[in-house]
Structure formats: C-alpha cells, structure tokens
Design a protein around this motif. Structure first.
Motif, mmCIF file in Angstrom:
data_model
loop_
_atom_site.group_PDB
_atom_site.id
_atom_site.type_symbol
_atom_site.label_atom_id
_atom_site.label_comp_id
_atom_site.label_asym_id
_atom_site.label_seq_id
_atom_site.Cartn_x
_atom_site.Cartn_y
_atom_site.Cartn_z
ATOM 1 N N ASP A 69 42.711 40.638 48.479
ATOM 2 C CA ASP A 69 42.509 40.735 47.029
ATOM 3 C C ASP A 69 43.800 40.511 46.246
ATOM 4 N N ASP A 70 44.810 39.952 46.898
ATOM 5 C CA ASP A 70 46.062 39.615 46.222
ATOM 6 C C ASP A 70 46.127 38.108 45.983
ATOM 7 N N ILE A 71 46.830 37.724 44.910
ATOM 8 C CA ILE A 71 47.211 36.327 44.703
ATOM 9 C C ILE A 71 48.723 36.247 44.895
ATOM 10 N N ILE A 72 49.161 35.387 45.804
ATOM 11 C CA ILE A 72 50.591 35.208 46.055
ATOM 12 C C ILE A 72 51.036 33.944 45.338
ATOM 13 N N MET A 73 51.977 34.085 44.402
ATOM 14 C CA MET A 73 52.432 32.971 43.577
ATOM 15 C C MET A 73 53.930 32.781 43.778
ATOM 16 N N ASP A 74 54.321 31.652 44.353
ATOM 17 C CA ASP A 74 55.737 31.390 44.656
ATOM 18 C C ASP A 74 56.363 32.577 45.383
ATOM 19 N N GLY A 75 55.611 33.149 46.312
ATOM 20 C CA GLY A 75 56.099 34.255 47.122
ATOM 21 C C GLY A 75 55.988 35.618 46.471
ATOM 22 N N ILE A 76 55.527 35.666 45.233
ATOM 23 C CA ILE A 76 55.378 36.945 44.509
ATOM 24 C C ILE A 76 53.917 37.371 44.559
ATOM 25 N N ARG A 77 53.689 38.613 44.947
ATOM 26 C CA ARG A 77 52.335 39.107 45.153
ATOM 27 C C ARG A 77 51.807 39.777 43.882
ATOM 28 N N LEU A 78 50.671 39.277 43.392
ATOM 29 C CA LEU A 78 49.986 39.890 42.250
ATOM 30 C C LEU A 78 48.679 40.509 42.743
ATOM 31 N N PRO A 79 48.618 41.832 42.855
ATOM 32 C CA PRO A 79 47.384 42.479 43.305
ATOM 33 C C PRO A 79 46.282 42.336 42.260
ATOM 34 N N MET A 80 45.085 42.046 42.722
ATOM 35 C CA MET A 80 43.914 41.946 41.856
ATOM 36 C C MET A 80 42.945 43.078 42.184
ATOM 37 N N LEU A 81 42.057 43.356 41.258
ATOM 38 C CA LEU A 81 41.013 44.352 41.464
ATOM 39 C C LEU A 81 39.690 43.657 41.765
ATOM 40 N N ARG A 82 38.795 44.376 42.416
ATOM 41 C CA ARG A 82 37.489 43.830 42.768
ATOM 42 C C ARG A 82 36.381 44.722 42.205
ATOM 43 N N GLN A 83 35.336 44.093 41.738
ATOM 44 C CA GLN A 83 34.175 44.848 41.253
ATOM 45 C C GLN A 83 33.615 45.741 42.361
ATOM 46 N N GLN A 84 33.270 46.953 41.984
ATOM 47 C CA GLN A 84 32.580 47.852 42.922
ATOM 48 C C GLN A 84 31.188 48.214 42.435
#
Length: 270
Positions: A69-84
C-alpha cells in the motif's frame, strides 16, 4: 527533476472553477442576480490583481512503483491508506497504490507530485471591508486550484506527455474528463495532511513561499498539493473509516508514533 512554473493571473484565469467559487460563498439556490453581482465583483478584483500578483507551482515526474500500500517515488516511500468499509460491504477496497505498477513486476512506472501557491499577499486587500477580504481569499483559493489545472494540462501534453493528443475544452478539464487523476492532499483519497511534510521536502517548496504548520497544513492558505497518476482506470474514492489495525500499520509505514498518526487521521477512525 523538479520544475517550477510561474503564471500571471490572466494565464490561469480561464481555468477558474466558478462553481466551487460560488459554493464557497454558499450561493447554491440563491437568485441568479446575486451570483451575477458576485461574479462581476470578482472579475473586477481579478483585473486589479492582474500584473500585480502571480501564482507558482513546483512539480516532479518521478520514477515510481507500488509496494503493497506504499508508493515509492524516486526512492522515497509515500504510505497510502486503503478502504476498509464500502457501500454494502462489497469491494473493491481501494488504495491509490492500486493505480501504480507493482514493484514485483520489475517494470518502472511514473507518478507526479506537486505543490502550488499564490503570492502570499494576494490573500490580503487594502480594504478593511470584510466582503473585500473574503473575496480576495476565495479568489486566491480558486487561482491556486486553477494554477494546478493549467500545470496538469501542460504535464499531460508536454512534460510527461502521456496524453500528447488531448484536445479538451476548459469545461471538459473542469469536469475532469482527462486521463488519470490528481488526488490532493487532505482530500478523501489522500486524507493525511502529514504527507505534505514528505512532498514539501521532495520539491523544496519553500522556494515558492510554502510553509507548513505542525499539522501539515500549508501557508499561504491558497495552496494545493497532491499526486498525479496516469493510469486510465484510476478514479477518485473516499478512504472512509479505518480500524486500529490499519492505523497501526500505517503509522509503522510512515515512521511515526501511532498517536501522531491518530491526530492526523482522527476523522477517519472508526
């Protein structure tokens, strides 16, 4: 590479979404005459702003992949949330990471990131009249959004170029008929304003005058930040309510204490 674009007021003026402008004034259901008067006053103020103020945006098109559930952009990790939770309890349970090619496939994807703002003094007015102050504020907000609209058009057709042949009217743009999405930080699919700390550092956003509060809110108020995702099936959604299990997992991925994550996501907690 981070790119900076600076616009004159008249460059972005055609991209103002007047529907949201009227919404900010609670004009829904009001007589057309009142809307027309407000629009005339707004246009007059825009004429005065033109040549005096500018708007600014920083963006980068990054090498990217999803990892869970993370997006890695140029080596930088952006955690995302997921619908529950979803309507009727049926899936899919979406995350923005779903619209980025998984790292496991071994093929590099792209994701854009941006921050935009108006000149800080644009939000102010020489008048002490509350009406003029609110008009300046709401116009500044709309101009920041219009700046992002124009930037995103140039990104799709030139800088990223994934929609070089796009030929849409302004109305089509404002109704988001382009390919891909532009989820903004603080909005339903990307509700954690703390993500701004990561984006601000990635882009060096101080150079266009953007500062962050402890909660990740941007100063000046007329600022916008977010991601640009090109997947043709990408769509907006609301993360909605999440449980303690995801809160703990998200805090771990963000590298912050659970209680800090709880403050950022208070309105999303079950």
């Amino acid at each position: 590479m981070t790119i900076q674009l600076d616009y004159n007021i008249n460059d972005v003026r055609p991209y103002i979404n007047w529907i949201y402008f009227f919404h900010a004034w609670s004009m829904n259901g009001k007589p057309e005459e009142e809307k027309e008067k407000l629009r005339r006053d707004a246009e007059t103020m825009l004429d005065k702003m033109s040549g005096k103020f500018r708007t600014h945006v920083l963006f980068a098109i990054c090498r990217a992949n999803s990892d869970g559930d993370d997006i890695i952009m140029d080596g930088i990790r952006l955690p995302m949330l997921r619908q529950q939770t979803t309507t009727g309890g049926r899936g899919p349970f979406l995350s923005l990471a779903d619209f980025v090619r998984p790292k496991s496939q071994g093929i590099e994807d792209r994701v854009g990131v941006f921050m935009a703002a108006t000149d800080r003094n644009m939000e102010k007015t020489d008048s002490d009249d509350p009406y003029s102050r609110m008009l300046a504020q709401t116009l500044s907000d709309r101009l920041a959004e219009a700046t992002v609209e124009k930037m995103h058009l140039e990104v799709r057709k030139r800088y990223w170029g994934y929609a070089k042949d796009e030929d849409l009217s302004i109305n089509d743009l404002l109704n988001e008929r382009f390919t891909g999405i532009r989820p903004a930080v603080g909005y339903p699919s990307l509700p954690d304003t703390g993500i701004n700390f990561i984006i601000h550092k990635m882009l060096g956003a101080r150079r266009i005058g953007i500062r962050l509060t402890q909660s990740g809110m941007m100063i000046p108020h007329a600022s916008v930040s977010g991601l640009m995702i090109a997947h043709p099936a990408a769509r907006y959604f609301s993360v909605g309510k999440i449980g303690e299990d995801q809160l703990a997992d998200y805090a771990s991925r963000r590298g912050i204490p659970v209680e800090t994550a709880r403050r950022f996501l208070a309105s999303n907690l079950i």
